[in-house]
Scaffold this active site. Structure first.
Site, short mmCIF file in Angstrom:
data_model
loop_
_atom_site.label_atom_id
_atom_site.label_comp_id
_atom_site.label_asym_id
_atom_site.label_seq_id
_atom_site.Cartn_x
_atom_site.Cartn_y
_atom_site.Cartn_z
N LYS A 29 -3.04 4.82 3.72
CA LYS A 29 -1.69 4.88 3.62
C LYS A 29 -1.17 3.22 3.12
O LYS A 29 -0.14 3.22 2.78
CB LYS A 29 -0.80 5.36 4.59
CG LYS A 29 -0.90 6.85 4.77
CD LYS A 29 -0.01 7.44 5.58
CE LYS A 29 -0.30 8.85 6.06
NZ LYS A 29 0.75 9.84 5.25
N THR A 43 5.57 14.12 2.21
CA THR A 43 6.87 14.85 2.26
C THR A 43 8.00 13.59 2.49
O THR A 43 9.03 13.80 2.03
CB THR A 43 6.89 15.56 3.82
OG1 THR A 43 6.73 14.80 4.88
CG2 THR A 43 5.80 16.81 3.44
N LYS A 72 11.83 13.05 0.86
CA LYS A 72 13.47 12.65 1.64
C LYS A 72 13.84 11.42 1.06
O LYS A 72 15.25 11.51 1.36
CB LYS A 72 12.90 13.07 3.21
CG LYS A 72 12.40 14.03 3.36
CD LYS A 72 11.81 14.01 4.93
CE LYS A 72 11.04 15.58 5.23
NZ LYS A 72 10.11 15.46 6.34
N LYS A 124 5.56 6.23 8.37
CA LYS A 124 4.70 7.40 8.09
C LYS A 124 3.50 7.26 9.53
O LYS A 124 3.41 6.01 9.85
CB LYS A 124 3.93 7.55 6.96
CG LYS A 124 3.60 6.40 6.30
CD LYS A 124 3.08 6.15 4.78
CE LYS A 124 4.45 6.63 3.69
NZ LYS A 124 4.32 7.90 3.30
N ARG A 125 2.61 8.16 9.51
CA ARG A 125 1.26 7.62 10.16
C ARG A 125 0.57 6.47 9.85
O ARG A 125 0.56 6.12 8.57
CB ARG A 125 0.17 8.76 10.40
CG ARG A 125 0.68 9.81 11.32
CD ARG A 125 1.07 9.69 12.53
NE ARG A 125 -0.36 9.67 13.45
CZ ARG A 125 -0.77 10.44 14.09
NH1 ARG A 125 0.10 11.59 14.58
NH2 ARG A 125 -1.98 10.16 14.77
N1 PLP Z 1 6.03 11.81 10.87
C1 PLP Z 1 7.31 12.23 11.04
C2 PLP Z 1 7.81 12.12 12.29
C3 PLP Z 1 8.01 12.53 9.81
O1 PLP Z 1 9.50 12.98 10.22
C4 PLP Z 1 7.48 12.78 8.61
C5 PLP Z 1 8.37 13.20 7.34
O2 PLP Z 1 9.44 13.40 7.63
C6 PLP Z 1 6.01 12.43 8.55
C7 PLP Z 1 5.37 11.82 9.71
C8 PLP Z 1 5.36 12.46 7.41
O3 PLP Z 1 5.50 11.35 6.63
P1 PLP Z 1 4.65 11.17 5.23
O4 PLP Z 1 4.92 12.39 4.31
O5 PLP Z 1 5.33 10.05 4.83
O6 PLP Z 1 3.35 11.10 5.44
#
Ligand code: PLP
Length: 762
Positions: free
Chosen positions: A563, A665, A669, A557-558
């Protein structure tokens, strides 16, 4: 939202029989490839002017993608003509970001063309994996907010909702991330270098956007010039529903200069100057801001946001007026969803259209605006709420500022009447922040001028406004499209049939299978295959070897302090220390994977990436832990990398400081793909644990309320003084054990963890 499906019912063909699939498209025979008049060969020859022998992999992808586009085009025009004929309520989704990723495999699957594609691939001897790799990610977003937008589009199409989405056609998406000596380096992502096979330019549907001044860009800053206008050219992309019946549209605007030349400049010999103006205008949509969760005071971004809003409203109002004469019908016919505050200028822009162009009275215009617009809030970080300098409105959008002032005057009058003498509240809800340099608070404007989606927000970030307008707030948990994020896992369909593909609640039918030995075996086999596939891919693309027999533990994630990738990294140091001290320690071998981009100006996040990479290097070089502990940082996190790795993971880390992740999100998944979640009670992880049962989760840490109250007592020094393992881990880092050739490089980590007080409770 009140929109409804107006398409004729059509059950997706479940057949693997090619002729039945073709029948669905109503034009037989379609040959994707393999005959003299197969679409693929025709596109190679007539579009790329190349024969089969001379085509490279990218030529082949373009020809194949155009063949798929041929199959869907008829459906696409039919979808739009059905909407025109039936005149249903339409939903318009406005977003500055769409993290679409690749479209090819998704479109083939959703059109149910997989059997046809496999047949063509076999006939033509095409390397399918190589073909897929030719498509660049359409990375027009930073992270969750943009990925959510992309998932929504697909789901709305599959639910056959009359939806259209608007965004900007950035020539450069989110930067490409390289890792050099452990540091993140950014490179431009020129994803449109070769023509995109999916997009259709519609210059005849261009719109004109008037600004009080034009601008020149000098040294990255925006300098106002004389009054001007810009042209928005729409580029449409198909949004294919599962089953292929509905093809909705994602319309991305590209900026261009008005078609007229500055003839005066031209006739005085300044031909180059007249052309240069075109280049200035086009630079408006050249690049996506690579920022996540913090608003950056950038004039160019301000104009980008207005440009999106002005083009999209002009377009949708034009469509509404084609069929409807009565403005009172507008909120019944049109729902406009604002993805975060970025398109909030839709509020004063719609008011301007209704007041100035259509001559409605203020009360009527305000009622229509409020009932039409809805705002989704994504962030709980108060400092990330957008605020734009009032001075920029004065220079570029003075009429919009006038409208905002009038909205504010009416709002504050009513707050003063209701909360007599409570000037503090008046200041807090005001649309204008009066601190040094006056600013417009876009989140306050969005709440006042719309209805809003949020839950945590009403108790924290905008508590005062939530108390005044409680009826406007509603919570909607984010969602993800199961087609892109689960469909490839075939054990499910084998076990319970394929109804779940369009109705995810059907997955509950798998519950009894938890005790079915056969299903458990099939599940383990699928997971193991996914892990092996990923390990093979990693080896072939980066020469990194990972052992699929180890637990795959991920945090992708970012990179952000809230986080808490740093928390995960500290825990790895603790495990590493345990193994160093006790080489016979009985622990399951693990591979920890991290991936994610840091905003280019976010120094601490970049240092966290550096730390993870150094940690990985040191652990790799230590024979004492080989085969038991490994850390890998995967560069260039993207939607396509996420698709590749999510099915292969055993453990998903969702460990943000409670109260800071609005939803998330990737948590969903991973869970859908059978990973176990190690998580905090934050965002949608809370609801996931409720649904699955907390006993099936590995939850830890403070709740959001406890985090707030911990501000009074939490002292990271206490942990350093009293917990030997914490102390040993931190001392190891600060002794430069992981940075032998870069002394004190990680000193800022000590500062953030210990000196001011560890704001994110690491
Ligand atoms: N960046 C990318 C390329 C992603 O595919 C996703 C989610 O699939 C995210 C960010 C968001 O991740 P998170 O919900 O863990 O912050």
């Amino acid at each position: 939202m009140g929109t409804k499906n107006v398409m004729e019912p059509l059950a997706p063909t479940k057949s693997k029989n090619v002729s039945k699939i073709l029948d669905q498209y109503g034009r037989a025979p379609i040959h994707l490839a393999g005959t003299d008049n197969g679409l693929y060969e025709r596109h190679l020859l007539f579009d790329n002017v190349i024969d089969l022998a001379g085509a490279d992999a990218r030529d082949r992808l373009e020809a194949f993608a155009r063949s798929v586009q041929d199959v869907l085009s008829q459906r696409w025009t039919r979808t739009e003509s059905t909407y025109e004929r039936e005149n249903p309520k339409r939903v318009y989704y406005l977003s500055m970001e769409f993290l679409i990723g690749r479209s090819f495999a998704n479109n083939v699957t959703n059109l149910l063309l997989d059997p046809l594609a496999s047949e063509s691939v076999r006939q033509e001897n095409i390397n399918w994996a190589e073909l897929l790799e030719q498509e660049p990610d359409a990375a027009l977003g930073n992270g969750g907010l943009g990925r959510l937008a992309a998932c929504f589009l697909e789901s709305m199409a599959t639910m056959q909702l009359p939806a259209m989405s608007y965004g900007l056609r950035y020539e450069y998406g989110i930067f490409k991330q390289l890792i050099q000596d452990g540091w993140q380096r950014e490179q431009p992502d020129n994803w449109l270098r070769r023509q995109d096979p999916w997009e259709v330019a519609r210059p005849h549907e261009k719109v004109e956007v008037k600004l009080n001044c034009s601008f020149v860009i000098s040294g990255g800053a925006l300098l106002p010039d004389r009054p001007s206008s810009l042209i928005g050219i729409p580029f449409d992309r198909p949004v294919v529903s599962y089953g292929g019946k509905t093809i909705n549209t994602l319309r991305l605007w590209a900026a261009s200069a008005p078609e007229f030349f500055d003839f005066q400049a031209f006739s005085h010999g300044d031909f180059v100057g007249a052309v240069a103006e075109t280049l200035e205008a086009e630079s408006l949509t050249r690049v996506l801001y690579p920022d996540d969760s913090t608003s950056m005071g950038q004039g160019l971004r301000f104009v980008q946001e207005y440009f999106l809003v002005a083009c999209s409203l002009a377009d949708l109002v034009r469509r509404f007026r084609r069929i409807n004469a009565d403005w009172n019908a507008f909120p019944e016919q049109v729902a406009i969803q604002l993805n975060d505050t970025h398109p909030t200028m839709a509020i004063p822009e719609l008011m301007r259209i209704l007041l100035d162009d259509e001559h409605l009275r203020w009360d009527e215009a305000w009622d229509i605006t409020r009932r039409t617009l809805a705002y989704t809030n994504h962030t709980l970080l108060p400092k990330a709420l957008e605020k734009w300098p009032l001075a920029w409105f004065e220079v570029m959008l003075p009429r919009h500022l006038e409208i905002i002032f009038e909205i504010n005057r009416r709002l504050l009058d009513s707050v003063r009447t209701r909360f007599l003498g409570d000037e503090g509240r008046v200041q807090r809800v005001s649309l204008v922040e009066e601190d040094a340099g006056r600013k417009i608070r876009m989140a306050n404007l969005a709440i006042v001028g719309s209805h809003i989606h949020s839950k945590l927000l009403r108790t924290t970030t905008v508590k005062d406004l939530a108390e005044i307008f409680p009826e406007r707030f509603s919570n909607k948990t984010n969602g993800v499209t199961p087609r892109r994020w689960l469909l490839l896992s075939n054990t499910i369909t084998e076990a319970i049939g394929d109804d779940w593909i369009t109705d995810l609640s059907q997955l509950r039918r798998r519950k009894p299978l938890a005790v079915d030995a056969g299903f458990r075996l099939a599940f383990r086999k699928a997971k193991r295959e996914a892990k092996m596939q990923f390990a093979d891919w990693l080896k072939s693309t980066s020469d990194i070897s990972v052992d699929p027999e180890t637990i795959f533990d991920s945090q992708v994630k970012r990179i952000h302090e809230y986080k808490r990738q740093l928390l995960n990294a500290l825990r790895i140091v603790v495990v590493y220390n345990r193994l160093r001290q006790n080489p016979d320690l009985d622990i399951a071998p693990r591979t920890f994977f991290f991936s994610g981009k840091a905003a280019p100006a976010y120094q601490l996040a970049k240092l966290i990436i550096k730390f993870i990479n150094n940690l990985a290097g040191t652990i790799d070089g230590d024979p004492a832990v080989r085969g038991r502990l490994k850390v890998v940082f995967l560069p260039e996190y993207s939607a396509s990398l996420a698709e590749r790795l999510i099915p292969a993971w055993d453990v998903s880390n969702q460990i943000s400081t409670a109260g800071y992740e609005a939803c998330g999100t990737s948590n969903m998944k991973f869970m859908m793909n059978g990973a176990l979640t190690v998580g905090t009670r934050d965002g949608a992880t809370i609801e996931m644990a409720e649904q699955a049962g907390e006993e099936n989760f590995f939850l830890f840490g403070l709740t959001a309320e406890q985090v707030v109250s911990s501000r009074a007592w939490y002292n990271p020094h206490w942990h350093y003084e009293n917990e030997p393992e914490t102390r040993a881990a931190l001392d190891l880092i600060f002794s430069d054990y992981f940075s032998r050739n870069e002394p004190r490089v990680f000193a800022p980590l000590r500062d953030t963890l210990l000196t001011p007080g560890d704001y994110y409770c690491t």
